[in-house]
Enzyme design. Sequence first.
Site, PDB file in Angstrom:
ATOM      1  N   VAL A  64      34.546  38.997  32.786  1.00 49.69           N
ATOM      2  CA  VAL A  64      34.551  39.078  31.333  1.00 49.69           C
ATOM      3  C   VAL A  64      35.431  40.222  30.823  1.00 49.69           C
ATOM      4  O   VAL A  64      36.067  40.103  29.768  1.00 49.69           O
ATOM      5  CB  VAL A  64      33.111  39.213  30.793  1.00 49.69           C
ATOM      6  N   SER A  71      38.355  41.722  31.987  1.00 50.53           N
ATOM      7  CA  SER A  71      39.792  41.446  31.918  1.00 50.53           C
ATOM      8  C   SER A  71      40.087  40.273  30.996  1.00 50.53           C
ATOM      9  O   SER A  71      41.154  40.214  30.376  1.00 50.53           O
ATOM     10  CB  SER A  71      40.359  41.194  33.315  1.00 50.53           C
ATOM     11  N   CYS A  99      42.079  51.082  46.692  1.00 45.67           N
ATOM     12  CA  CYS A  99      42.592  49.805  46.194  1.00 45.67           C
ATOM     13  C   CYS A  99      43.303  49.994  44.857  1.00 45.67           C
ATOM     14  O   CYS A  99      44.369  49.409  44.625  1.00 45.67           O
ATOM     15  CB  CYS A  99      41.459  48.793  46.054  1.00 45.67           C
ATOM     16  N   CYS A 147      34.136  44.739  47.354  1.00 44.01           N
ATOM     17  CA  CYS A 147      34.527  43.351  47.122  1.00 44.01           C
ATOM     18  C   CYS A 147      34.558  42.524  48.394  1.00 44.01           C
ATOM     19  O   CYS A 147      34.126  41.370  48.406  1.00 44.01           O
ATOM     20  CB  CYS A 147      35.890  43.304  46.428  1.00 44.01           C
TER      21      CYS A 147
END
Length: 379
Positions: free
Chosen positions: A21, A23, A105, A201
Amino acid sequence: MNMVGTRIKGKKVIIGLSGGVDSAVAALLLKKQGAIVEAIHMTNWEDDKGYCNAAEDLQDARKICKTLNLPLHHVNFTRQYNDLVFKNFLQEYKNGRTPNPDVLCNREIKFGVLRKYVHRLGAKIIATGHYAKKYMTNKKFELYKAADKNKDQTYFLYSISSESLAETIFPLGDLLKKEVREIAYENNLTVHNKKDSTGICFIGERPFQEFLSDYFNPNPGPIITVTDKKIGAHNGLMFYTLGQRQGIGIGGRSDSNEKPWYVVKKDLQKNALIVAQGDHETMYSNYIELGNPFWIGDPPKGINSMNGIKCCAKIRYRQKDQKCNLIEIEKDRFIAQFEHLQRSVTPGQSAVFYKGERCLGGAIIDSANRKNINISDVA
């Protein structure tokens, strides 16, 4: 300010679209500001065990772009992620430390490899759904906390380069998460109630030890109390982190009280896991040694003086700001002396420093000790 306004009108902006939501709303806001918006979705991890949501996220990204009428670029950075992030992750665990791959990252992939790819697509501006702000001072951009302090993500952004920051915009910096979901709902974005991603992730929802077992062989050793009494055995120091309570495998013992056991130290030489019961003093420290610093712009003035600088720090995400003195003791080596004791300071994690709302940068925690302070003085 956040460069969301007349300065992006008519300019090509590429938004990193995760499929969530945040981005999605960032893309919507950019389009409403008159930017020429294109979206890019990264695949950084390929999972054949079904724990990763990469396929679902890509489909959500496609739905978002269809709703907003945006072109979508899909890129696969799994090789770069493995080389620049995941290999470091494994090496740090092998060394008995607990890394934060999200920080790496951001620096190496989102604001490194992806940034270069965006340039190839003919854009000089990249946008993200991060909760952060930036401002210009003396012709240099600085990183600031978001309006939503519960969602602020400057902790994960402290190591991006000044050049990357100059080319980045954060459309959500002035919004609360609640407002972001409301905007998504009002504009028929199907991800308005999508659950936020949590954890690392590439691990997904699987047990952490199960994931690491795919990459490390068991290396059993003793579990020892702070009084040097052996009370059990562990499968490998890499499977545990400081402050851990669950999954130690000790259970109730007739020779001790009912207080829970916590991991307080890893002895690499003895391959021993050191544990203590309850709120033990060995869990606390106020003197932290750090290395591998990254500053947003120049290093803070006065940091290499005898007394260093007074600032605040976070040693973990969403921690309240903790007052400290930050002192450079030699090139790229620092100590942070905290006003209050800090619980379970973990080598390998990041300490991020602030002056008010401004994020100065951060460094990697190497070790922690307790000096000249009473255990009752806990933050």
